[in-house]
Design a protein around this motif. Structure first.
Motif, mmCIF file in Angstrom:
data_model
loop_
_atom_site.group_PDB
_atom_site.id
_atom_site.type_symbol
_atom_site.label_atom_id
_atom_site.label_comp_id
_atom_site.label_asym_id
_atom_site.label_seq_id
_atom_site.Cartn_x
_atom_site.Cartn_y
_atom_site.Cartn_z
ATOM 1 N N UNK A 42 0.853 -1.182 0.000
ATOM 2 C CA UNK A 42 0.000 0.000 0.000
ATOM 3 C C UNK A 42 0.893 1.236 0.000
ATOM 4 N N UNK A 43 0.491 2.260 -0.730
ATOM 5 C CA UNK A 43 1.276 3.478 -0.798
ATOM 6 C C UNK A 43 1.436 4.124 0.574
ATOM 7 N N UNK A 44 2.616 4.682 0.821
ATOM 8 C CA UNK A 44 2.899 5.325 2.091
ATOM 9 C C UNK A 44 2.324 6.740 2.126
ATOM 10 N N UNK A 45 2.064 7.226 3.340
ATOM 11 C CA UNK A 45 1.760 8.637 3.542
ATOM 12 C C UNK A 45 3.083 9.381 3.632
ATOM 13 N N UNK A 46 3.220 10.484 2.882
ATOM 14 C CA UNK A 46 4.491 11.180 2.745
ATOM 15 C C UNK A 46 4.392 12.576 3.339
ATOM 16 N N UNK A 47 5.414 12.950 4.124
ATOM 17 C CA UNK A 47 5.513 14.292 4.683
ATOM 18 C C UNK A 47 6.825 14.916 4.206
ATOM 19 N N UNK A 48 6.754 16.168 3.736
ATOM 20 C CA UNK A 48 7.947 16.868 3.262
ATOM 21 C C UNK A 48 7.706 18.369 3.326
ATOM 22 N N UNK A 49 8.637 19.093 3.883
ATOM 23 C CA UNK A 49 8.623 20.559 3.936
ATOM 24 C C UNK A 49 7.306 21.131 4.480
ATOM 25 N N UNK A 50 6.803 20.524 5.545
ATOM 26 C CA UNK A 50 5.577 21.021 6.137
ATOM 27 C C UNK A 50 4.321 20.589 5.420
ATOM 28 N N UNK A 490 -3.042 28.398 2.721
ATOM 29 C CA UNK A 490 -2.072 28.089 3.772
ATOM 30 C C UNK A 490 -0.686 28.564 3.360
ATOM 31 N N UNK A 491 0.176 28.690 4.361
ATOM 32 C CA UNK A 491 1.577 29.005 4.082
ATOM 33 C C UNK A 491 2.466 28.156 4.975
ATOM 34 N N UNK A 492 3.646 27.845 4.451
ATOM 35 C CA UNK A 492 4.624 27.048 5.168
ATOM 36 C C UNK A 492 5.945 27.795 5.179
ATOM 37 N N UNK A 493 6.513 27.982 6.363
ATOM 38 C CA UNK A 493 7.803 28.624 6.535
ATOM 39 C C UNK A 493 8.706 27.665 7.290
ATOM 40 N N UNK A 494 9.967 27.602 6.901
ATOM 41 C CA UNK A 494 10.852 26.676 7.592
ATOM 42 C C UNK A 494 12.299 26.812 7.189
ATOM 43 N N UNK A 524 -4.476 31.651 11.106
ATOM 44 C CA UNK A 524 -3.259 31.333 11.841
ATOM 45 C C UNK A 524 -3.260 29.961 12.478
ATOM 46 N N UNK A 525 -4.312 29.181 12.265
ATOM 47 C CA UNK A 525 -4.395 27.836 12.838
ATOM 48 C C UNK A 525 -3.410 26.903 12.152
ATOM 49 N N UNK A 526 -2.877 25.916 12.872
ATOM 50 C CA UNK A 526 -1.927 24.980 12.254
ATOM 51 C C UNK A 526 -2.599 24.082 11.225
ATOM 52 N N UNK A 527 -1.842 23.702 10.199
ATOM 53 C CA UNK A 527 -2.339 22.785 9.175
ATOM 54 C C UNK A 527 -2.257 21.358 9.717
ATOM 55 N N UNK A 558 5.996 16.365 17.742
ATOM 56 C CA UNK A 558 4.542 16.243 17.815
ATOM 57 C C UNK A 558 3.888 17.021 16.675
ATOM 58 N N UNK A 559 2.911 16.383 15.997
ATOM 59 C CA UNK A 559 2.229 17.008 14.857
ATOM 60 C C UNK A 559 0.827 17.462 15.261
ATOM 61 N N UNK A 560 0.367 18.604 14.710
ATOM 62 C CA UNK A 560 -1.037 18.981 14.923
ATOM 63 C C UNK A 560 -1.960 18.062 14.136
ATOM 64 N N UNK A 561 -3.096 17.744 14.722
ATOM 65 C CA UNK A 561 -4.117 16.916 14.083
ATOM 66 C C UNK A 561 -5.403 17.733 13.951
ATOM 67 N N UNK A 562 -6.374 17.265 13.175
ATOM 68 C CA UNK A 562 -7.632 18.014 13.049
ATOM 69 C C UNK A 562 -8.313 18.240 14.398
ATOM 70 N N UNK A 563 -9.090 19.322 14.481
ATOM 71 C CA UNK A 563 -9.920 19.644 15.641
ATOM 72 C C UNK A 563 -9.091 19.921 16.894
ATOM 73 N N UNK A 564 -7.852 20.406 16.718
ATOM 74 C CA UNK A 564 -7.044 20.838 17.851
ATOM 75 C C UNK A 564 -6.250 19.768 18.556
ATOM 76 N N UNK A 565 -6.305 18.529 18.132
ATOM 77 C CA UNK A 565 -5.548 17.457 18.780
ATOM 78 C C UNK A 565 -4.093 17.468 18.307
ATOM 79 N N UNK A 566 -3.255 16.694 18.992
ATOM 80 C CA UNK A 566 -1.840 16.587 18.621
ATOM 81 C C UNK A 566 -1.401 15.126 18.721
ATOM 82 N N UNK A 567 -0.423 14.770 17.886
ATOM 83 C CA UNK A 567 0.141 13.427 17.926
ATOM 84 C C UNK A 567 1.284 13.375 18.929
#
Length: 641
Positions: A42-50, A490-494, A524-527, A558-567
């Motif tokens: 199964x294809x992986x979920x990919x994260x890169x540059x925010x 949205x915007x990503x800075x890093x 200004x909410x996190x993505x 820790x990553x932001x999740x929908x509805x204000x939660x965090x991983x």
């Protein structure tokens, strides 16, 4: 060339601590994080540059120049399945972050990754390998690369079976890939033929509600339902022609693919249908053909013109159905026939007026045409979309060791075909909300990067880049409706840092660090899903005596999740050690060497399962998929030179 660009060569690939599949090779790319929702296949979920690029929506991937992202795949826009590749014949991986070069196309908002296939002279010959793992893993591979032939010529076969570390993780695949240089002539140029065939079956355990795990109603690495998973088939072929024409050089490629993908999954249990459950069966099949051309010619000694174009046509059939426990049809969600065409042209100039200044500039124009038939509602819609994308970059060389870089580029993400049906109305003017996936238009992004690179004479090299990306509309996957929800800009800075220390030719210590902040512009909410911190520390050793070893420590914040939660944050250590003497090579690989209990995927959405005594509720809660514990694999390879 930019501060964030990098090429990973065959040596670094060969000593990497984790090399189970081509997906694992993506982990070598600085700043890339992968999350596997199921088993290999199964294809992986990919994260890169925010970017939470899901299964590939914002990361463009090419294999031997062939685009692998699947436009309008039923399981995810830009879906990537790299499991057909055999790691032993990947010659190099090149990475271009951001959409700054004119040859970067659809989905390259976060960057482009190119896999080049071949076998270098030092590894040519015939080799047979076998791998045994603690998850009852068996993998056999055969590679034949005739000595004296061009490095592009090889044939490879692979077969793998893995029971998995827990229920729902079983996987098996067979794959073949071969390439041969048919013509190599000064007058006719070179002609390379590539063919590949692949079949896989894989499990998918699904996510578990955190409350059920905490209460002991389901094990940390357990499953609610054991029938999740699917299969994947790919057949691919291409012809690449390269020839010098006077002072210029022409490259052409024609390719074709067949893909079949099916998947059974259930995110939400019995939340929406308390009787039959919320299982979804997906089927996706497509035929694809494409053509690429590029011509480069120096106009004067310091000025090079590049022009190119591409076309790809797809014929797609896809169905999404709600099914019951016996997989019988409960309700069809959609049944689409799709014809889609992608075409584009590009032109640019590369100018080097002095030895210390390098400039590139140009633009590309992309066209997408959709012809979508809704078989369930007897509807037929067509749409043509276009977008122009300017790109410019500059490199300033300060002496022998230092270089400064700056770049601007406009990227694009084309819509999936079913979004063309968004807003369809029935005769009673009731809007059909089952067709989602964003608005049927091209989403542009604007990206900038500034950076510096130091290249030491022998021991040290380092790069530092600051980046920003603004994307017009954000797509976030909603697990309850199983569609992409279109949100605001949205915007990503890093910043990204890479540091390499090589005290000897055979020992290297590398540190890669990415810090990114992804926010909605208006609020200004996190993505959701975007990782703010990713660090990878890698030590590799490849001694001339035949001894080699590797260690890699990856840290995720820790990553932001929908509805204000965090991983949760986590750190993983992978180790490898190997030795080759004569024709025999032994390798020991240990994944998650500290046996850390970690969550490979974390999500925040509503679900309901019968073993939960609580009342059915649409309030989102935390869900997770367990990451693998300590896994050991022993591999042996026999070389016939």
């Amino acid at each position: 060339m930019l501060a964030s660009q990098r090429t990973i060569d065959a040596r670094e690939i060969s000593v990497a601590p984790r090399r189970r599949s081509a997906d694992d090779l993506l982990r070598l790319v600085p700043g890339v994080l992968l999350s596997q929702h199921g088993a290999e296949g199964k294809g992986q979920q990919i994260f890169l540059r925010g970017f939470d690029a899901a299964h590939g929506s914002d990361v463009e991937v090419l294999v031997a120049g062939i685009p692998i992202n699947e436009l309008s795949n039923i399981h995810g826009q830009g879906y990537l399945d790299l499991n057909f590749m055999i790691p032993e014949v990947v010659r190099s991986i090149s990475v271009s972050k951001g959409p700054f070069q004119i040859n970067q196309g659809n989905f390259a908002n976060a960057g482009t990754i190119r896999f080049e296939l071949g076998v270098d002279p030092a590894a040519r010959g015939t080799r047979v390998g076998y791998e045994l793992g603690s998850t009852i893993r068996h993998r056999g591979v055969v590679v034949h690369a005739p000595r004296g032939a061009h490095r592009e010529t090889f044939v490879a076969f692979e077969a793998m079976h893995d029971q998995g570390f827990a229920p729902g993780r079983k996987s098996q695949r067979v794959s073949s890939i071969g390439q041969v240089r048919l013509v190599d002539s000064p007058s006719l140029g070179s002609l390379d033929l590539l063919t590949s065939g692949y079949y896989a079956r894989f499990g998918s355990p699904g996510a578990l509600a955190a409350a059920d795990v905490a209460a002991g109603r389901v094990p940390f690495d357990g499953v609610y339902q054991s029938d999740g998973g699917g299969s994947s088939i790919r057949a691919l072929t291409s012809l690449r022609h390269q020839i010098s024409l006077g002072r210029g050089r022409l490259e052409q490629r024609v390719y074709g693919q067949f893909r079949h993908f099916d998947m059974l999954e259930n995110f939400t249990g019995y939340l929406q249908d308390p009787v039959n459950g919320d299982r979804r069966a997906q089927m996706h099949r497509f035929f694809s053909a494409g053509y690429q051309v590029e011509y480069q010619r120096p106009l004067v000694e310091s000025l090079v013109l590049t022009v190119g174009g591409h076309w790809q046509g797809d014929s797609v059939s896809q169905q999404d159905q709600q099914v019951d426990a016996e997989h019988g049809l409960v309700h069809p969600n959609w049944d689409l026939g799709i014809g889609q065409n992608q075409a584009g042209v590009r032109a640019g100039l590369r100018w080097k007026p002095t030895r210390w200044l390098h400039l590139e500039g140009g633009a590309r124009a992309d066209l997408f045409a959709y012809d979508v038939i809704d078989r369930l509602h007897d509807d037929h819609r067509k749409k043509v979309l276009g977008r122009a994308s300017p790109r410019v970059l500059a490199a300033f060389r300060l002496g022998e060791r230092w270089s400064l870089f700056t770049a601007y580029g406009r990227g694009l993400r084309a819509p999936e075909a079913r979004s063309i049906l968004a807003g369809v109305t029935t005769p009673s003017d009731v809007e059909l909300d089952r067709y989602k996936g964003g608005t049927g238009r091209i989403f542009p992004s604007d990206a900038v990067e500034v950076g510096a690179r130091f290249t030491g004479k022998r021991y040290v090299s380092a790069g530092l880049a600051a980046f920003g990306t603004w994307i017009d509309r954000e797509l976030v996957f909603d697990h309850v409706s199983a569609v992409n929800v279109e949100l605001n800009q949205t915007r990503r800075l890093g910043v990204e840092l890479d540091l390499s220390v090589r005290p000897t030719e055979w020992l290297e210590l590398r540190q890669d660090l990415t810090l990114a902040q992804a926010r909605f512009v208006a609020s200004g909410a996190p993505v959701p899903g975007a990782p703010p911190l990713l660090s990878a520390t890698t030590l590799t050793l490849a001694h001339p005596s035949g001894f080699r070893a590797g260690a890699r420590l990856q840290v995720l914040g820790s990553r932001p999740l929908p509805h204000g939660a965090r991983s949760a944050a986590y750190a993983l250590l992978d180790l490898s050690v190997g030795y080759r003497r004569g024709p025999l090579q032994l390798d020991l690989q240990v994944d998650n060497a500290t046996n850390t209990r970690w969550k490979e995927g974390e999500y925040h959405y509503a679900s309901y399962w019968p073993q939960n005594d609580d009342a059915r509720s649409t309030i989102p809660t935390l869900h997770s998929i367990a990451g693998p514990p300590l896994v050991v694999r022993l591999a042996t390879t026999l070389y016939f030179l």
